[in-house]
Design an enzyme around this catalytic site. Structure first.
Site, mmCIF file in Angstrom:
data_model
loop_
_atom_site.group_PDB
_atom_site.id
_atom_site.type_symbol
_atom_site.label_atom_id
_atom_site.label_comp_id
_atom_site.label_asym_id
_atom_site.label_seq_id
_atom_site.Cartn_x
_atom_site.Cartn_y
_atom_site.Cartn_z
ATOM 1 N N ASP A 1 -11.113 38.082 61.576
ATOM 2 C CA ASP A 1 -12.044 37.382 62.476
ATOM 3 C C ASP A 1 -13.446 37.605 61.930
ATOM 4 O O ASP A 1 -13.646 38.393 60.998
ATOM 5 C CB ASP A 1 -11.925 37.959 63.901
ATOM 6 C CG ASP A 1 -12.897 37.296 64.878
ATOM 7 O OD1 ASP A 1 -13.025 36.059 64.846
ATOM 8 O OD2 ASP A 1 -13.560 38.020 65.656
ATOM 9 N N SER A 2 -14.424 36.945 62.533
ATOM 10 C CA SER A 2 -15.818 37.167 62.127
ATOM 11 C C SER A 2 -16.292 38.570 62.527
ATOM 12 O O SER A 2 -17.286 39.052 61.997
ATOM 13 C CB SER A 2 -16.716 36.125 62.790
ATOM 14 O OG SER A 2 -16.650 36.272 64.196
ATOM 15 N N TYR B 1 -19.411 33.124 63.160
ATOM 16 C CA TYR B 1 -18.901 31.985 62.382
ATOM 17 C C TYR B 1 -19.187 30.656 63.090
ATOM 18 O O TYR B 1 -19.316 29.624 62.455
ATOM 19 C CB TYR B 1 -17.380 32.097 62.226
ATOM 20 C CG TYR B 1 -16.888 32.962 61.084
ATOM 21 C CD1 TYR B 1 -17.749 33.772 60.347
ATOM 22 C CD2 TYR B 1 -15.533 32.954 60.742
ATOM 23 C CE1 TYR B 1 -17.266 34.567 59.307
ATOM 24 C CE2 TYR B 1 -15.051 33.729 59.700
ATOM 25 C CZ TYR B 1 -15.921 34.538 58.984
ATOM 26 O OH TYR B 1 -15.430 35.302 57.954
ATOM 27 N N GLY B 2 -19.229 30.718 64.414
ATOM 28 C CA GLY B 2 -19.212 29.499 65.220
ATOM 29 C C GLY B 2 -20.322 28.501 64.962
ATOM 30 O O GLY B 2 -20.189 27.318 65.270
ATOM 31 N N CYS C 1 -9.264 34.037 64.791
ATOM 32 C CA CYS C 1 -10.560 33.424 65.064
ATOM 33 C C CYS C 1 -10.318 31.932 65.273
ATOM 34 O O CYS C 1 -9.708 31.273 64.419
ATOM 35 C CB CYS C 1 -11.466 33.656 63.858
ATOM 36 S SG CYS C 1 -13.005 32.736 63.906
ATOM 37 N N ASN C 2 -10.780 31.421 66.415
ATOM 38 C CA ASN C 2 -10.579 29.990 66.687
ATOM 39 C C ASN C 2 -11.385 29.113 65.741
ATOM 40 O O ASN C 2 -10.920 28.059 65.320
ATOM 41 C CB ASN C 2 -11.000 29.664 68.113
ATOM 42 C CG ASN C 2 -9.984 30.130 69.137
ATOM 43 O OD1 ASN C 2 -9.159 29.368 69.597
ATOM 44 N ND2 ASN C 2 -10.028 31.395 69.489
ATOM 45 N N GLU D 1 -20.640 40.428 70.322
ATOM 46 C CA GLU D 1 -20.720 41.145 69.034
ATOM 47 C C GLU D 1 -21.808 42.226 69.094
ATOM 48 O O GLU D 1 -21.708 43.257 68.446
ATOM 49 C CB GLU D 1 -21.039 40.105 67.948
ATOM 50 C CG GLU D 1 -20.694 40.493 66.537
ATOM 51 C CD GLU D 1 -19.212 40.774 66.269
ATOM 52 O OE1 GLU D 1 -18.360 40.024 66.745
ATOM 53 O OE2 GLU D 1 -18.929 41.756 65.580
ATOM 54 N N CYS E 1 -12.028 31.179 72.123
ATOM 55 C CA CYS E 1 -12.691 32.063 71.164
ATOM 56 C C CYS E 1 -12.112 33.447 71.401
ATOM 57 O O CYS E 1 -12.016 33.884 72.558
ATOM 58 C CB CYS E 1 -14.200 32.064 71.399
ATOM 59 S SG CYS E 1 -15.076 33.282 70.390
ATOM 60 N N THR E 2 -11.722 34.116 70.332
ATOM 61 C CA THR E 2 -11.051 35.412 70.513
ATOM 62 C C THR E 2 -12.002 36.509 70.965
ATOM 63 O O THR E 2 -11.558 37.597 71.322
ATOM 64 C CB THR E 2 -10.322 35.831 69.222
ATOM 65 O OG1 THR E 2 -11.259 35.804 68.138
ATOM 66 C CG2 THR E 2 -9.162 34.909 68.926
ATOM 67 N N HIS E 3 -13.302 36.236 70.958
ATOM 68 C CA HIS E 3 -14.239 37.207 71.532
ATOM 69 C C HIS E 3 -14.163 37.201 73.071
ATOM 70 O O HIS E 3 -14.454 38.208 73.712
ATOM 71 C CB HIS E 3 -15.687 36.876 71.145
ATOM 72 C CG HIS E 3 -16.082 37.319 69.770
ATOM 73 N ND1 HIS E 3 -15.535 36.777 68.629
ATOM 74 C CD2 HIS E 3 -16.980 38.245 69.349
ATOM 75 C CE1 HIS E 3 -16.101 37.357 67.567
ATOM 76 N NE2 HIS E 3 -16.981 38.246 67.979
HETATM 77 N N1 DGL Z 1 -13.945 34.982 67.441
HETATM 78 C C1 DGL Z 1 -14.258 33.756 66.803
HETATM 79 C C2 DGL Z 1 -13.628 32.555 67.418
HETATM 80 O O1 DGL Z 1 -12.545 32.737 67.972
HETATM 81 C C3 DGL Z 1 -15.598 33.596 66.169
HETATM 82 C C4 DGL Z 1 -16.805 33.664 67.005
HETATM 83 C C5 DGL Z 1 -17.999 33.551 66.124
HETATM 84 O O2 DGL Z 1 -18.072 34.323 65.154
HETATM 85 O O3 DGL Z 1 -18.839 32.663 66.357
HETATM 86 O O4 DGL Z 1 -14.100 31.464 67.333
#
Ligand code: DGL
Length: 262
Positions: A9-10, A41-42, A72-73, A151, A183-185
């Site tokens: 993931d990011s 990443y988003g 990570c989505n 984060e 989003c996995t966050h």
């Molecule tokens: N956890 C990630 C996701 O599921 C990335 C979130 C990010 O880094 O912007 O999209």
């Protein structure tokens, strides 16, 4: 069979998926890579996210991983097909399909999706949900501040609650029956999101669904580890305090974090 699973993931978000894998598949070892140097990443382009994802996958395969979970989505939305094409011998799972399959079969009524800009702009959830259930009503919103604030460790604070209110207090979500945390966050602030909507909305997140799908896929490919104990290793591209504290919260104080540039 004994080789580890590679998960990436990011940053901290994929730890929610790693924790579900530990719970559902206690015999599976894994190597986790959090690309904290490049998070979030988003808001990055599909090309950039794909390049990072490819580099991390190469690193995880160099560590002898038997399968890759894109936890990570954003990377699942824009890089999955490239990874499958570039690493045809490797079992690769994304976090979107297990959620879509679950929601398309069990949900009646209006479905909402919240996710990063990269995921929302890809339109992948709507496309896949409507393919499986063309009558489904789907609404979505990009919530780009949520992953960076998680984060940075601002879960369960006025900051996270304010951002949730700002993004979700929107008439398009009226009459919602299900909300997908795309989003996995976001499972790290799931309680706050559930509290905002109340019990009438069922909140769906990916970690457990992904872990179950991984178990099924490993079994189908004769890759399931019969072991009863597992080993976990964590790499991150830049050490951050939030990553260390979330990783310790899920996996205990004794974990080993190694900085690794990609
Ligand atoms: N956890 C990630 C996701 O599921 C990335 C979130 C990010 O880094 O912007 O999209």
């Amino acid at each position: 069979m004994e080789r580890p699973i590679g998960i990436f993931d990011s940053g901290v978000g994929g730890l929610t998926v790693a924790a579900a894998i530990k719970k559902v598949l206690p015999g599976e070892s894994f190597i986790y890579f959090g690309d904290t140097q490049h998070a979030p990443y988003g808001d990055k382009s599909a090309e950039t996210i794909t390049r990072y994802s490819e580099n991390i996958t190469r690193f995880l395969l160099s560590q002898n991983c038997k399968a890759i979970v894109i936890a990570c989505n954003s990377a699942s939305a824009v890089a999955y097909s490239t990874l499958v094409q570039k690493f045809p011998q490797t079992v690769i799972l994304n976090v979107i399909d297990p959620v879509v399959e679950f929601v398309a079969t069990v949900t009646r009524g209006k479905v909402g999706i919240i996710a990063t800009r990269a995921t929302i702009q890809s339109g992948i959830y709507e496309k896949k949900l409507l393919q499986l259930n063309p009558k489904m009503e789907v609404v979505s919103a990009a919530t780009p501040l949520l992953a960076p604030l998680i984060e940075e460790g601002f879960m369960h604070t006025d900051i996270s609650q304010g951002a949730i209110r700002e993004y979700l207090d929107d008439s398009k979500f009226n009459g919602l029956s299900t909300l997908i945390l795309g989003c996995t966050h976001y499972p790290l602030i799931e309680r706050e999101i559930q509290h905002f909507f109340g019990e009438k909305v069922s909140v769906v997140d990916s970690p457990e669904l992904v872990a179950r799908k991984l178990g099924k896929t490993l079994a189908e490919n004769n890759l399931k580890n019969p072991a009863t104990v597992a080993d976990y290793r964590f790499y991150l591209s830049e050490k951050t305090t939030a990553f260390s504290s979330v990783a310790r919260m899920f996996f205990g104080e004794g974990i080993n974090l190694t900085e690794q540039r990609i």
